[in-house]
Design an enzyme around this catalytic site. Sequence first.
Site, short mmCIF file in Angstrom:
data_model
loop_
_atom_site.label_atom_id
_atom_site.label_comp_id
_atom_site.label_asym_id
_atom_site.label_seq_id
_atom_site.Cartn_x
_atom_site.Cartn_y
_atom_site.Cartn_z
N ASP A 1 0.83 -1.21 0.00
CA ASP A 1 0.00 0.00 0.00
C ASP A 1 0.86 1.25 0.00
OD1 ASP A 1 -2.02 1.87 0.34
OD2 ASP A 1 -2.36 1.41 2.44
N ASP B 1 -2.03 5.73 -5.14
CA ASP B 1 -2.30 4.79 -4.05
C ASP B 1 -2.58 3.38 -4.58
OD1 ASP B 1 -3.13 3.44 -1.80
OD2 ASP B 1 -4.62 4.92 -1.19
#
Length: 423
Positions: free
Chosen positions: A100, A294
């Site tokens: 992430d 992201d």
Amino acid sequence: MISLPIVALAFLPYALAAPQLTSSADSIHVPIVRRSNVDRVAKLPQAMQALKKKYGYTQGNTKRAGNTAAIPIIDEQNDSSYSGPVSIGTPSQTFELILDTGSSDLWVATTECTLACTSQNPLFDPTKSSTYQSSAGSLEIDYGSGSVLGVVSQDTVTFGGFTIPTQALLGVNDTTVDLIPDGVSGIMGLGFSTISALQATPFWQALYNANQLSQPVFGFFLERYVDQAQLVAYAPGGTLTLGGTNTSLYTGNIEFIDMPSGSTPSYWLQQVSSITVQGKSISVASSSGLAAIDTGTTLIGAPSSIAASFWSNVPNSEALTGQYEGLYAFPCTTTVSSSISFGGTNWPISTADMNLGSIGTSAGTEMCVGGVFDIGSTVGSSQNVPSWIVGDTFLKNVYSVFQANPPAVGFAQLASGLSSSCS
């Protein structure tokens, strides 16, 4: 497997194979696994709320009182997640952790998580690690749709061929039921230390600081399964390369764009300059274009006015209401052609990635949920707070590279057979 003069890490789904080193050098290729959720569309309201809390778009989520804090990060139980094998402890225990770039902490569910964790979540046993150390502090991480609570700790962590002997992590001992996807044990954050809930240096940044990386970069290629009719529970999901790039996965040059002037490295930030849909370009003012890149989310979140303008150019699209408010739907038979630019190339987005699946019928027409949603109009007012969240709906269409020094994000056209052309 591609033969390159670097360390290649062969990786199959967690139950099938362990990593194998095949050559030696200072950068590694980590094949990653992609997991789907059968309730992809049903989970979208959760995903939106989690994103808003992750980036501070809702109030009351980032605070520290004594030794407890509620820090917003993402809930990975939406469309899909991409994970890689991370080994923790001595002797090592290996787990699938979601990769992430929108957060900066490493956390793993432990054997103390007996109520909410299931048999489908492999658990780290701290008592079996001779190098594990815990502090007296605890930390709570708020997802928006749930939370994890654990002990602030440190242990030896290995990812691919790289090792940090005293990596800070959160040993999770409690979590909201069903918060952790099956087969996954936690998250490895790949953002900068400035947004770390643990107030610690992320694994990748520790490698960079210790001069273990041959280049101050890591690169992602993410596979696509959203356009397959049959559900794929988990499958090879692409490749993460630490300390370099995988030149077999892209063609041409990597277009690097430095982080926006005046921004402090926190999230991996870029400036959206325009987005195009059905051949019509929508310009984006600099005051509302700051975007976080992201890998930890599926969607593209855009400011209210941009999202509304985007979908107004798609015939018969409509804004959803109720728990789906913020999302848009369009006739499933419509092909949504779009692209996005960060000041250079217009990068096309696959029509398959723009269609998240059917949500039902409207006036007898089957409607599908779109990959761009309205994240709100009150964000981006503070320094480094992004107005956009650009997730895997876009990132599956490019080879993406994250550079530590100077801080920048780069994109390149995927190699032949992996994507459409760019302009």
